[in-house]
Design an enzyme around this catalytic site. Sequence first.
Site, PDB file in Angstrom:
ATOM      1  N   ARG A   1      -0.972  12.450   3.945  1.00  0.00           N
ATOM      2  CA  ARG A   1      -0.573  12.631   5.343  1.00  0.00           C
ATOM      3  C   ARG A   1       0.907  12.394   5.617  1.00  0.00           C
ATOM      4  NH1 ARG A   1      -4.177  12.761   9.119  1.00  0.00           N
ATOM      5  NH2 ARG A   1      -3.171  11.283  10.533  1.00  0.00           N
TER       6      ARG A   1
ATOM      7  N   ASP B   1      -6.868   4.427  -3.560  1.00  0.00           N
ATOM      8  CA  ASP B   1      -7.290   5.000  -2.276  1.00  0.00           C
ATOM      9  C   ASP B   1      -6.930   6.477  -2.262  1.00  0.00           C
ATOM     10  OD1 ASP B   1      -7.924   5.487   0.385  1.00  0.00           O
ATOM     11  OD2 ASP B   1      -6.048   4.630   1.136  1.00  0.00           O
ATOM     12  N   GLY B   2      -7.946   7.337  -2.384  1.00  0.00           N
ATOM     13  CA  GLY B   2      -7.656   8.762  -2.356  1.00  0.00           C
ATOM     14  C   GLY B   2      -8.895   9.620  -2.487  1.00  0.00           C
TER      15      GLY B   2
ATOM     16  N   HIS C   1      -1.264   7.995   0.923  1.00  0.00           N
ATOM     17  CA  HIS C   1      -1.565   7.918   2.352  1.00  0.00           C
ATOM     18  C   HIS C   1      -2.479   9.060   2.782  1.00  0.00           C
ATOM     19  CE1 HIS C   1      -0.061   5.461   5.844  1.00  0.00           C
ATOM     20  NE2 HIS C   1      -0.730   6.396   6.494  1.00  0.00           N
TER      21      HIS C   1
ATOM     22  N   GLY D   1     -11.180   5.629   3.802  1.00  0.00           N
ATOM     23  CA  GLY D   1     -11.038   5.618   5.248  1.00  0.00           C
ATOM     24  C   GLY D   1     -11.899   6.634   5.965  1.00  0.00           C
TER      25      GLY D   1
ATOM     26  N   LYS E   1       0.844  -1.196   0.000  1.00  0.00           N
ATOM     27  CA  LYS E   1       0.000   0.000   0.000  1.00  0.00           C
ATOM     28  C   LYS E   1       0.880   1.247   0.000  1.00  0.00           C
ATOM     29  CE  LYS E   1      -3.825   2.213   2.498  1.00  0.00           C
ATOM     30  NZ  LYS E   1      -3.205   3.517   2.808  1.00  0.00           N
TER      31      LYS E   1
END
Length: 343
Positions: free
Chosen positions: A239, A267-268, A236, A290, A212
């Site tokens: 972050r 993922d974003g 991420h 998330g 990841k």
Amino acid sequence: MEIKELKKIAKDRMKGYCRLCKECNGIACAGEVPGMGGKGSGESFKRNYETLKNVKLVLKTIHDVKDPDMSVEIFGKKIDLPFITAPVTGNSINMGGFLTEAQYSDYVVFGSIEAGTFAMTGDSGNPQFYIDGLNSIKKANGIGIPIIKPRENMKIIENIKKAEETGAIGVGIDIDGAGLLTMALHGQPVGPKTVDELKELTSSTKLPFILKGIMSVEEAELAVEVGASAIVVSNHGGRILDYTLGVAEVLPKISKAVKGKITIFADGNVRNGVDILKYIALGADAVLAGRPIIWGAYGGGKEGVKLIIENLKEELKQAMILTGCKDVKSIDSSKIINLNKQF
């Protein structure tokens, strides 16, 4: 409970750690790490938002698609939509601490399962947080995937063995956690990995292994080389490093290079079902998120997580109908216009 009510409760419980802005664009929370914001100026978080927004859907309504099949198979497990809950840890550090880590893990693992998918659990500067995630997966008969911080290989392999004992679907590391501030604050050594180190990790387990935090074609190809089963194209959540490109910018070239050789997750800044369709059209096999799941857990526990995912499912279904996609395999670049400059 409705989404609006759930978000109001979550906002109150998160005590200013997340403002639940009308547009989750990274502006109000820029620099709030620890917290829910982006690193430094927040530009990496903001860029995820802006570049995903720059992908537009092509409306199509002359067709026979009325009940699209949203299901996909990941590592041999069929799920109801191409969405997986992203690994998140650190309630007391980043989210205000209304929930314990064990509560949060249980809510996301079981809420995701009840919504027809599964969750990844995370790792943190506090090693107990990883164990809390494992405990939730074990209670769920292995339906989940633990993700480990890029510690020393010996420590990672120890944690992989613990994941195997739960019967987990897969295991992985968020390799971009090499620069995560919260790990440094807790005296936990993390860092980049060499090709040889990654080969040692992938060969240490029979479980599907995920890397990841991949943001370039070069590293996507290296992930294939080291024997990873999947990558997550991710910065991420903005972050760890300021001024990176957005996921929507790099995903098409990564997909072109390694599609079919390795499973690709994106993922974003996924906030609704339309975003899922966009990332699939840009080349992902499935999508992670998330922050919306955090809102669900904080606003309504397990049922809140389930509600968030079911809402994503309904939004995705409508988007598939209105772009003429009968199934997930039908979602391709012809269903979007990508206004981002390609790098």
